[in-house]
Scaffold this active site. Structure first.
Site, PDB file in Angstrom:
ATOM      1  CG  LEU A   1       8.419   7.737  -5.847  1.00 32.39           C
ATOM      2  CD1 LEU A   1       9.889   7.770  -5.445  1.00 32.39           C
ATOM      3  CD2 LEU A   1       7.553   8.269  -4.698  1.00 32.39           C
TER       4      LEU A   1
ATOM      5  CB  CYS B   1      -8.123  -1.127  -9.974  1.00 34.31           C
ATOM      6  SG  CYS B   1      -8.949  -2.420 -10.919  1.00 34.31           S
TER       7      CYS B   1
ATOM      8  CE  LYS C   1     -12.694  -2.572  -9.015  1.00 31.83           C
ATOM      9  NZ  LYS C   1     -12.201  -3.581  -8.089  1.00 31.83           N
TER      10      LYS C   1
END
Ligand SMILES: NC(=O)C1=CN([C@@H]2O[C@H](COP(=O)(O)OP(=O)(O)OC[C@H]3O[C@@H](n4cnc5c(N)ncnc54)[C@H](O)[C@@H]3O)[C@@H](O)[C@H]2O)C=CC1
Ligand SMILES: O=C(O)[C@H]1O[C@H](OP(=O)(O)OP(=O)(O)OC[C@H]2O[C@@H](n3ccc(=O)[nH]c3=O)[C@H](O)[C@@H]2O)[C@H](O)[C@@H](O)[C@@H]1O
Length: 485
Positions: free
Chosen positions: A274, A284, A287
């Site tokens: 948060l 990552c 993608k």
């Protein structure tokens, strides 16, 4: 057990090193001979806290070797991990050609002894069965004299075992996972994987043995593959959510760090991921969210929430530019100093780093860009990245500050919290700090002579030179006992 890990990037190397530390006999295979030579000399090709030490101790104990010889690795391993990259194609789809090449290579070298082939790479849903078929096809064309092809075809099974480690804390995460996910339909293969991870599950080799065993989630192949994508997509969406809240905070006069604290204490929400800032990046999240959207589209579904998370992130990654324009008006001819380049601290990874978008746009608008990063130092491997060609890389924070009109904190390296900001202010042309990760103590920055701006502070807050000053963090206090009754 005997283990072979194929592909020694972040995931493969950390997996191999940690399994060796747990007592397994590990061979790591990579087709990059330069990388293998480096690892054979006891050096890790990646910057990851704690990895070198573990690597060297396991090598000294004879439990960890590196090679380019796939055949030797396949013959050695009872468990064969596929841990090669699955980078994004321009369409967003995952490029699975490296997985395919490895699966074919495994099929060509199977010996007839029972092996579990493990998809550790993040692969599209359905890849478990696809890998199995590639291995079977490779067996069919194997030039075998000593074992018949039917025996070879029965000698392996495929399991999905997605990885959840984070760069920068990869070793810690591997030894302290929240769960282990095993997807597959063969009881024998799942049992083999449980045996492999037994020391980890029971925390037998760590000082944390008093903690409960690590949960193992056993699923079918497709569900395990989906768990990986859903986890990353959820986390990325959670960050986009707080970034959107931050943008509203900016407008209505609230402080997103206090809001995050206030909602994070709700156990249904949780306080992790948060931290508002200039957007998520890395190898990552971008993608994997793109790949999940692509998969959904293949099935005729638009995935509107995921698309919105991406859109919010694209805006967020250029928010620093908007804020700099608000403060400096014209950026042409101004010098902007970036504190941090990597997509997050404690890594040298620049893959899809928000800094790269910012650099591109600042250069396009005619600004001069300087940067200081504790790891991406002039002459380092990471500094060779062509996207840094127009960046003046400083070797110290003081050198960075020299002549700058503004500093932008891009990566929340912990050392940036304690720099000598007063000394840096003295050598700057204009004194502005844009804290792109809400990581600094605003009072200290203001005291050092800077105008401070974070992400998610209102225009109505107390200001210094017309720029917002972050108020103290929300305090959390227990109610007195009599009020609880
Ligand atoms: N980087 C991360 O933090 C995480 C990555 N993942 C997933 O794990 C997979 C691997 O990611 P990274 O470790 O970042 O990849 P990487 O790109 O850093 O490393 C891949 C390695 O595989 C090697 N390789 C490629 N083709 C090969 C072949 N045919 N034979 C042997 N070696 C070969 C390359 O030389 C390279 O060393 C990806 O699917 C990624 O999505 C999952 C969780 C975390
Ligand atoms: O599949 C993967 O490769 C991995 O992707 C992420 O790990 P990683 O990319 O290493 O780093 P994170 O700590 O998740 O950070 C990703 C990005 O989000 C940003 N972030 C993170 C947390 C936050 O509160 N706010 C925020 O902006 C970071 O600055 C960074 O740019 C996941 O956290 C891992 O569980 C997963 O295994």
């Amino acid at each position: 057990m005997n283990v072979c890990v194929i592909g020694t990037g972040y995931v493969g190397l950390v997996t191999g090193v940690c399994l060796a530390h747990m007592g397994h006999d590990v061979i790591c295979v990579d087709n990059n001979a330069t990388k293998v030579a480096l690892m054979q000399s006891g050096k890790s090709p990646i910057y990851e806290p704690g990895l070198d030490e573990l690597m060297q101790s396991s090598m000294a104990a004879g439990r960890l070797r590196f090679t380019t010889d796939l055949k030797a690795g396949v013959e050695h391993g009872d468990v064969l991990f596929i841990a090669v990259g699955t980078p994004p194609l321009p369409t967003g789809e995952s490029d699975t050609r490296y997985v395919e090449a490895v699966a074919r290579g495994i099929g060509a070298h199977l010996t007839g002894d029972y092996k579990v082939i493990v998809n550790k790479s993040t692969v599209p849903i359905g890849s478990g069965n696809w890998v199995r078929q590639i291995v079977l096809d490779a067996i069919a064309s194997q030039d075998t004299t000593h074992v018949d092809r039917d025996t070879l075809a029965q000698s392996f099974e495929v399991v999905s075992n997605p990885e959840f480690l984070r760069e920068g804390s990869a070793v810690y995460d591997t030894f302290n996972p929240d769960r282990i996910v095993l997807g597959g339909s063969s009881q024998r293969a799942i049992a083999t994987m449980q045996r492999l991870y037994a020391p980890l599950i029971r925390r037998q080799f760590s000082e944390k043995q008093s903690l409960p065993a690590i949960p193992v989630v056993v699923t079918d192949l497709a569900s395990a593959e989906m768990i990986k994508y859903a986890a990353n997509a959820f986390l990325a969406t959670k960050i986009s959510f707080i970034n959107e809240v931050a943008n509203i905070c900016d407008r209505v006069g609230a402080d997103v760090t206090q809001v995050a604290q206030g909602i994070g204490l709700d156990s249904r929400i949780g306080d992790k991921f948060l931290q508002a800032g200039i957007g998520w990046g890395g190898s990552c999240f971008p993608k994997d969210v793109a790949a999940l959207i692509h998969t959904a589209r293949d099935y005729g579904y638009e995935a509107p929430l995921l698309n919105a998370a991406v859109q919010t992130n694209q805006h967020q990654r250029l928010l620093a530019l908007e804020k700099l324009q608000q403060m400096l008006k014209i950026l042409k001819g101004k010098t902007i100093g970036l504190l941090g380049l990597t997509f997050k601290p404690n890594t040298d990874d620049l893959r899809d780093a928000p800094a790269l978008d910012l650099i591109r746009e600042l250069v396009r608008l005619g600004a001069k860009v300087k940067a200081y990063d504790p790891i991406v130092q002039p002459g380092s491997h990471a500094a060779q990245d062509e996207r840094l060609a127009q960046v003046d890389l400083a070797t110290t924070p003081m050198q960075l500050a020299q002549g700058c009109d503004a500093l932008v904190l891009v990566t929340d390296w912990v050392q940036f919290q304690t720099l000598d900001y007063a000394a840096m202010a003295a050598v700057m042309r204009q004194r502005i700090v844009l804290d792109g990760r809400n990581a600094l103590a605003p009072e200290a920055i203001v005291q050092a002579g800077f105008a401070y701006m974070g992400i998610g502070y209102s225009v109505d807050r107390p200001t210094v030179w017309g720029i917002n000053v972050q108020p103290a963090k929300a305090t959390v206090a227990a109610l007195p006992a009599e009020q609880v009754a």
